[in-house]
Design an enzyme around this catalytic site. Structure first.
Site, PDB file in Angstrom:
ATOM      1  N   CYS A  32       0.846  -1.300  -0.091  1.00  0.00           N
ATOM      2  CA  CYS A  32       0.155  -0.047   0.044  1.00  0.00           C
ATOM      3  C   CYS A  32       0.891   1.295  -0.020  1.00  0.00           C
ATOM      4  CB  CYS A  32      -0.947   0.010   1.297  1.00  0.00           C
ATOM      5  SG  CYS A  32      -1.865   1.561   1.424  1.00  0.00           S
ATOM      6  N   ASN A 136     -13.809   9.871  -1.312  1.00  0.00           N
ATOM      7  CA  ASN A 136     -14.399   8.456  -2.113  1.00  0.00           C
ATOM      8  C   ASN A 136     -14.127   7.353  -1.061  1.00  0.00           C
ATOM      9  OD1 ASN A 136     -14.987  10.224  -4.299  1.00  0.00           O
ATOM     10  ND2 ASN A 136     -13.286   9.878  -5.431  1.00  0.00           N
ATOM     11  N   HIS A 147      -6.726   2.153   1.842  1.00  0.00           N
ATOM     12  CA  HIS A 147      -6.417   2.761   3.009  1.00  0.00           C
ATOM     13  C   HIS A 147      -6.875   4.084   3.149  1.00  0.00           C
ATOM     14  CE1 HIS A 147      -2.541   3.592   5.603  1.00  0.00           C
ATOM     15  NE2 HIS A 147      -3.175   4.590   5.930  1.00  0.00           N
ATOM     16  N   HIS A 149      -8.270   7.676   3.185  1.00  0.00           N
ATOM     17  CA  HIS A 149      -7.601   8.819   2.771  1.00  0.00           C
ATOM     18  C   HIS A 149      -8.739   9.778   1.841  1.00  0.00           C
ATOM     19  CE1 HIS A 149      -7.621   6.477  -1.066  1.00  0.00           C
ATOM     20  NE2 HIS A 149      -7.520   7.672  -1.752  1.00  0.00           N
TER      21      HIS A 149
END
Length: 334
Positions: A32, A136, A147, A149
């Protein structure tokens, strides 16, 4: 390559950003790019072994402070301009498997303060006429990184949806002498059936005109145009009401609820926008636990949304899932 192309049919700009085709798509957790960089491990976007909240420029931006020249020349009918602006990523937490709803309200308050900072700093840039903060969440929305954000876009123009809100707000002020959103807040609170959560500074409602079954708007009770107009107490109350709403979303179907969250604030182009009123809008795509609200012919082709639910019923359903927000505890939404 990125550029802005004018759509003369709608009177709005469209960005082309061909390099975004190669952006990272749902990588394994061990790779990630938003996690902290572990000693001797995969180098991520964050070259530190730990962090609290991180902001950095998007590696695949649609807009750039120093944009390249357009790929083609425009014409009188089809103007083209460089895609000036800026795109940033805000990473909410180092915990890869967390969500904003699962974070304590203190972390959301820190995020709100980061939003204030980015709005102020980006809004002061000469290329930024509008600072758009959004998240989103969920594969149903089309996210490419799990992750937790969000993002910030500094546009070189006022985007069309906000421009329409500005126009309607100004027309209402000229017609009545009052703020349009202040009147919406008053009507929603007087009715009460569509109120989901409320505290001293904010009210969250599924508005009378909701387009999605679980569309929630969060309005400040006092007339505020932007985050930078708010007191620290109001910013804390914003964190609390956001925590209440997104945690209730997760409790609806006992899943991590997908949504788009967008912040609508005054433009940063130097104009006067006393008639405008800050608010947050949530667009969740689910209409049931297993069914999505697709945007089809009427919504996309004509611009008229069809909501096959009643806002009053959905607000009662969501309101029943709201629990008190506790500061000083790691209360988890789902």
């Amino acid at each position: 390559m990125s550029e802005l192309r004018w759509n003369p049919l709608l009177g709005e700009w469209v960005a082309t950003a061909t390099h975004r085709q190669g952006r990272t798509f749902l990588p394994p957790a061990d790779f990630c790019p938003l996690c902290p960089t572990k000693p001797g491990g995969f180098p991520t976007e964050v070259p530190e072994a730990g962090y609290d909240i991180v902001v950095f420029e998007n590696r695949f931006p649609s807009l750039r402070p120093a944009p390249p020249a357009p790929a083609i020349e425009g014409s009188e009918l089809y103007p083209v301009r460089p895609a000036g602006g800026q795109c940033e990523v805000i990473v909410y937490t180092p915990r890869h498997d967390s969500t904003l709803a699962a974070e304590p309200v203190e972390q959301i308050y820190k995020l709100v303060r980061v939003w204030v900072d980015r709005f102020r700093e980006l809004g002061a840039q000469p290329y930024a006429d509008y600072v758009f903060i959004f998240e989103n969440k969920g594969e149903a929305i089309g996210v490419t990184l799990h992750h937790p954000h969000g993002q910030v876009y500094a546009y070189p123009f006022v985007p069309p949806r906000v421009a329409r809100e500005l126009a309607e707000s100004l027309a209402h002020r000229e017609r009545t002498g009052r703020c349009l959103v202040c009147d919406i807040v008053g009507e929603e609170r007087d009715d009460g059936r569509r109120v989901v959560a409320e505290n001293e500074s904010f009210v969250a409602v599924i508005p009378f005109f909701a387009r999605y079954p679980y569309e929630v708007h969060v309005y400040p009770l006092r007339h505020r145009q932007a985050l930078t107009d708010m007191t620290d107490g109001e910013l804390r109350d914003l964190a609390s009401v956001l925590k209440a709403v997104i945690s209730a979303f997760d409790r609806l179907f006992d899943i991590s609820f997908p949504y788009m969250m967008v912040l609508h604030q005054r433009p940063t182009d130097g104009g006067s926008y006393e008639h405008y009123h800050f608010h947050v809008e949530f667009y969740p795509p689910l209409r049931t636990q297993a069914k999505l609200k697709f945007l089809a012919g009427s919504e996309m082709g004509a611009g008229m949304f069809i909501n096959d639910t009643l806002a009053e019923e959905k607000a009662a359903e969501l309101r029943s899932k709201v629990e008190p927000v506790v500061w000083g505890e790691r209360s988890v939404g789902a």
